[in-house]
Design a protein around this motif. Structure first.
Motif, PDB file in Angstrom:
ATOM      1  N   THR A   1       0.827  -1.211   0.000  1.00  0.00           N
ATOM      2  CA  THR A   1       0.000   0.000   0.000  1.00  0.00           C
ATOM      3  C   THR A   1       0.861   1.261   0.000  1.00  0.00           C
ATOM      4  O   THR A   1       0.417   2.310  -0.434  1.00  0.00           O
ATOM      5  CB  THR A   1      -0.930   0.026   1.225  1.00  0.00           C
ATOM      6  OG1 THR A   1      -0.127  -0.102   2.399  1.00  0.00           O
ATOM      7  CG2 THR A   1      -1.926  -1.110   1.180  1.00  0.00           C
TER       8      THR A   1
ATOM      9  N   SER B   1      -6.604  -1.352   3.665  1.00  0.00           N
ATOM     10  CA  SER B   1      -6.518  -0.663   2.369  1.00  0.00           C
ATOM     11  C   SER B   1      -7.215  -1.468   1.276  1.00  0.00           C
ATOM     12  O   SER B   1      -7.912  -0.901   0.433  1.00  0.00           O
ATOM     13  CB  SER B   1      -5.054  -0.441   1.986  1.00  0.00           C
ATOM     14  OG  SER B   1      -4.438   0.427   2.907  1.00  0.00           O
TER      15      SER B   1
ATOM     16  N   LEU C   1      -3.538  -2.934  -6.010  1.00  0.00           N
ATOM     17  CA  LEU C   1      -3.377  -2.724  -4.575  1.00  0.00           C
ATOM     18  C   LEU C   1      -3.710  -4.000  -3.799  1.00  0.00           C
ATOM     19  O   LEU C   1      -3.015  -4.361  -2.847  1.00  0.00           O
ATOM     20  CB  LEU C   1      -4.264  -1.564  -4.110  1.00  0.00           C
ATOM     21  CG  LEU C   1      -4.018  -1.107  -2.666  1.00  0.00           C
ATOM     22  CD1 LEU C   1      -4.110   0.413  -2.559  1.00  0.00           C
ATOM     23  CD2 LEU C   1      -5.002  -1.730  -1.690  1.00  0.00           C
TER      24      LEU C   1
END
Length: 453
Positions: free
Chosen positions: A81, A174, A361
């Motif tokens: 992240t 995240s 991600l």
């Protein structure tokens, strides 16, 4: 909870104050000069060693995984992240100038990462299972002597706890956020999926982690870089202005504009260095734990492979993210974190960019959770022996769905604070053991020179 949050914020301000930033950059600069800028000058040789290290030679079979897989395991933990959300946060809080300080941190950080890996291989041990174990706690104890064991214990405690922040809950949070935004997936569903996938890999230990990392990390890193370069090609006209912003605001304050609150030079330095360290982990002492498992007998060769991690992570991947955000012009929108990076990609690649960032991600964060689980395991093994590995592994897996549903702001703050707590024992050890690094490096290149081409 508010009291705890304020306490962590106060500690964070203390541990990430000017002394820590000076220490991290200072140690990196000291090692760079002591090595006569070798990490930068021998970058090409490092890439050759990485390529030839995809499989271990028979005579070089000490260790659990080939040198390439050791680098990919280290990169799996660092490319996360921080490369997507962390860069965006640095630009949001410190302005474009923060990117310059990330570069500087990485350039001196290459010498730091090199030195960490050299010491990790030089002072590693074989545990009762026959596995090679190493890292700061071992090079502190075996390199500095038993009277310094307390410093190694401190590092292991901080690493074992910090892993749950930087390497677990931050990553899960995240991913859950971006999956909710992009695909409408509830946080708890993302948490459970991640938990199952991580559990399946961790059963196989470092060999399976190394195999998965060496497959996923290059694939996703290259895919992300290609997408970033496509966006930069679309925004090509704005690239010169972006570099001017980065270089100009590295040394001068930037005024408030749109949703951007403005930032002093100190903010650019503080967030650039802090997010740079969060991203590439040079000085933290985490990566050498992976490099200690490499199938090699040559500490210098593994150090040269290790230093590439910082170069790939920050100079290449973080630069792409930062330039995409700045050239898009939306860094003043008031958005932060992964949402800002998503907006930047979506602006250039409508209908595709948003999903691309979400998937990238998610994979980056997944591999980070795998890499950091290994760091945490080695830390608890140092503290309590091999019997502690399985309980730690179970706790690690169970923490993932919890991390997916907690407040991101507090988790970032806690992870950032624990980073600094880990770095201190490691940086002290690097300074004290620097003569060993310089001696091994000098002898290696003198021998190489004597042998000729």
């Amino acid at each position: 909870m508010e009291t705890i949050g304020q306490f962590v914020k106060d500690v964070n301000g203390l541990v990430w104050g000017p002394p820590m930033l000076v220490l991290i950059l200072g140690v990196g600069l000291f090692l760079s000069l002591g090595l006569r800028l070798m990490p930068v000058l021998k970058l090409g040789a490092g890439f050759k060693l990485m390529w030839s290290g995809r499989t271990a030679a028979g005579a070089e079979s000490e260790g659990e995984i080939p040198p390439f897989q050791a680098l990919m395991t280290a990169l799996s933990a660092t490319v996360g992240t921080g490369n997507i959300a962390g860069v965006a946060t640095a630009v949001f809080l410190g302005g474009p100038g923060a990117l310059f300080w990330m570069w500087l941190t990485a350039l001196v950080g290459m010498a730091t990462k090199y030195s960490e890996a050299v010491l990790a291989v030089r002072f590693r041990e074989v545990d009762e299972r026959g596995a090679h174990v190493g890292g700061p706690m071992y090079y502190i104890r075996n390199g500095l002597g038993r009277k310094w064991t307390w410093l190694g214990v401190l590092f292991a405690i901080f690493a074992a706890i910090a892993g749950f922040g930087i390497g677990n809950t931050v990553q899960a949070n995240s991913v859950a956020d971006v999956m909710q935004t992009s695909f409408g997936l509830p946080h708890w569903v993302t948490g459970l999926i991640l938990m199952v996938l991580v559990g399946m890999v961790l059963i196989g230990g470092i060999r399976r982690i190394g195999h998965v990392a060496s497959t996923l990390v290059p694939l996703m890193a290259v895919s992300y870089l290609i997408a970033g370069l496509v966006v930069l090609a679309i925004n090509a006209a704005d690239i010169p202005a972006a570099f001017a912003l980065v270089l100009g605001h590295a040394f001068s304050p930037i005024a408030a504009e749109g949703g951007f609150a403005g930032a002093a030079v100190w903010a650019a330095i503080r967030f650039g260095v802090a997010r740079g360290i969060f991203s590439n982990e040079a000085g933290l002492g985490s990566a050498p734990i992976a490099h200690a498992a490499a199938q090699t007998r040559n500490p210098v060769n593994q150090g040269m492979v290790a230093m590439l991690g910082t170069f790939i992570d920050t100079i290449i991947i973080c630069t792409i993210t930062g330039l995409v955000i700045i050239t898009s012009g939306i860094w003043t929108s008031g958005e932060s974190g992964a949402a800002l990076t998503s907006m930047a990609f979506e602006g250039a690649l409508p209908g595709v960019g948003n999903y691309l960032v979400a998937i990238t991600l998610a994979v980056f964060a997944f591999t980070t959770i795998l890499g950091w689980s290994f760091y945490g395991e080695r830390s608890v093994e140092f503290l309590f022996g091999v019997r502690a590995i399985m309980p730690y592994r179970v706790a690690w897996i169970l923490a993932i769905p919890v991390g997916a549903t907690v407040n991101l702001g507090f988790v970032w703050l806690l992870a950032d604070t624990l980073n600094a707590m880990m770095a201190l024992p490691n940086l002290i050890a690097l300074l004290l053991l620097s003569p060993v690094v310089f001696k091994l490096t000098r002898e290696h290149f003198e021998k190489e020179k004597a042998m000729g081409p």
